[in-house]
Design a protein around this motif. Structure first.
Motif, PDB file in Angstrom:
ATOM      1  N   PHE A  83       0.825  -1.212   0.000  1.00 14.74           N
ATOM      2  CA  PHE A  83       0.000   0.000   0.000  1.00 14.74           C
ATOM      3  C   PHE A  83       0.859   1.262   0.000  1.00 14.74           C
ATOM      4  N   ILE A  84       2.042   1.192   0.641  1.00 17.58           N
ATOM      5  CA  ILE A  84       2.945   2.355   0.571  1.00 17.58           C
ATOM      6  C   ILE A  84       3.357   2.600  -0.875  1.00 17.58           C
ATOM      7  N   MET A  85       3.623   1.513  -1.610  1.00 20.94           N
ATOM      8  CA  MET A  85       3.996   1.681  -3.023  1.00 20.94           C
ATOM      9  C   MET A  85       2.843   2.281  -3.820  1.00 20.94           C
ATOM     10  N   VAL A  86       1.606   1.845  -3.512  1.00 20.64           N
ATOM     11  CA  VAL A  86       0.439   2.388  -4.206  1.00 20.64           C
ATOM     12  C   VAL A  86       0.322   3.886  -3.968  1.00 20.64           C
ATOM     13  N   VAL A  87       0.439   4.275  -2.696  1.00 20.35           N
ATOM     14  CA  VAL A  87       0.303   5.698  -2.377  1.00 20.35           C
ATOM     15  C   VAL A  87       1.455   6.491  -2.980  1.00 20.35           C
ATOM     16  N   ALA A  88       2.662   5.896  -3.004  1.00 25.86           N
ATOM     17  CA  ALA A  88       3.808   6.608  -3.576  1.00 25.86           C
ATOM     18  C   ALA A  88       3.604   6.838  -5.067  1.00 25.86           C
ATOM     19  N   ALA A  89       3.007   5.859  -5.761  1.00 27.36           N
ATOM     20  CA  ALA A  89       2.776   6.046  -7.193  1.00 27.36           C
ATOM     21  C   ALA A  89       1.799   7.192  -7.443  1.00 27.36           C
ATOM     22  N   ALA A  90       0.732   7.251  -6.643  1.00 24.11           N
ATOM     23  CA  ALA A  90      -0.221   8.351  -6.792  1.00 24.11           C
ATOM     24  C   ALA A  90       0.424   9.685  -6.466  1.00 24.11           C
TER      25      ALA A  90
END
Lengths: 111, 167
Positions: free
Chosen positions: A75-82
């Motif tokens: 989820f950290i990667m998801v938020v970082a992409a956004a």
């Protein structure tokens, strides 16, 4: 490997990211250093998940302790992409207005 | 020294040296390439920790997508002329010294902590990092955050288009 090695490696990467944010004036490099800090934290989360899993594995061979931490990393990667997509759009807009990527131009915001 | 230890030290050295080169490089394109090296080293660490799903997601999302986005923006701005304004030397020194002090304090704290003194991050046992286990948890306990993240992506996409539009 001992967990201390992973902690110290992550701390080194995190502090390199902090120094980059403090030292560089190019706003893209500053942004990349923030990504570096996020990755240091991700590595530490994965190492801790394996540490707790190793302790729980001794009593129960089928335990799933530690999967939560790895999903947190996901989820950290998801938020970082956004975050990166919006942040780069802001940088492009700033460059279009000021024709510079110098972070010191951003102090115009206070007027 | 076993093979795992040799790989661990090699990947750690690669990650730290590449991270330093991100700072040192004058050309932003070189910084992006060094950051990709850092991501590869961190993915190697994930594989070493048997977190295979995160390793491949790290490569695809970070090294594949985000870094390409950075490269596109840099090329759009035509920044590869080395005309970046530099901070003066004292500000650089102050930044490096403060970051070094933080690192020193945190490392000394970690070395003193007795709770983690003999803890080990297991490398060989367990398969929690495989996609089967993570997928089961993601679509049962973490279903709502998963769906919310798709809404987050949609809003980020719309926001990026609105911000990036002319006028």
């Amino acid at each position: 490997m001992p967990i201390q090695y992973y902690i110290i490696l992550s701390l080194a990467l995190f502090c390199i990211g902090i120094v980059g944010v403090l030292v560089r004036r190019n706003v893209i490099i500053v942004f990349m250093c923030i990504e570096l800090m996020l990755n240091a934290v991700n590595l530490l989360l994965v190492a801790f998940s394996k540490m707790h899993h190793g302790v729980a594995y001794l009593s129960d061979k089928l335990t799933t302790t530690g999967t939560d931490a790895q999903l947190f990393v996901f989820f950290i990667m998801v938020v970082a992409a956004a975050e990166v997509s919006v942040g780069l759009a802001i940088i492009v807009m700033m460059y279009r207005n000021t024709h510079s990527v110098d972070v010191n131009f951003l102090n115009r915001l206070k007027n | 020294m076993s093979a795992i230890q040799i790989i661990f030290w090699f990947l750690s050295a690669l990650a730290i040296v590449s991270a330093l080169m991100v700072l040192i490089s004058k050309n932003p394109v070189h910084s992006v390439l060094w950051l990709i090296m850092v991501f590869f080293a961190i993915s190697g660490h994930y594989i070493l920790l048997n977190a295979q799903f995160l390793a491949i997601v790290n490569l695809i999302v970070y090294a594949g997508a985000i870094m390409v986005l950075f490269l596109f923006v840099i090329m759009l701005m035509n920044l590869n002329t080395e005309s970046e304004p530099q901070k003066n030397l004292w500000m650089k020194l102050a930044g490096a010294v403060s970051g070094g002090c933080l690192l020193m304090i945190l490392v000394s704290l970690v070395r003193q902590a007795t709770e983690i003194g003999n803890k080990v991050a297991e490398m060989k046992v367990g398969n929690i990092g495989l996609i089967g286990n993570l997928g089961k948890l993601l679509f049962s306990d973490y279903l709502v955050p998963f769906e919310i993240s798709s809404v987050l992506f949609l809003s980020a996409m719309v926001g990026a288009v609105v911000i990036g539009k002319k006028n």
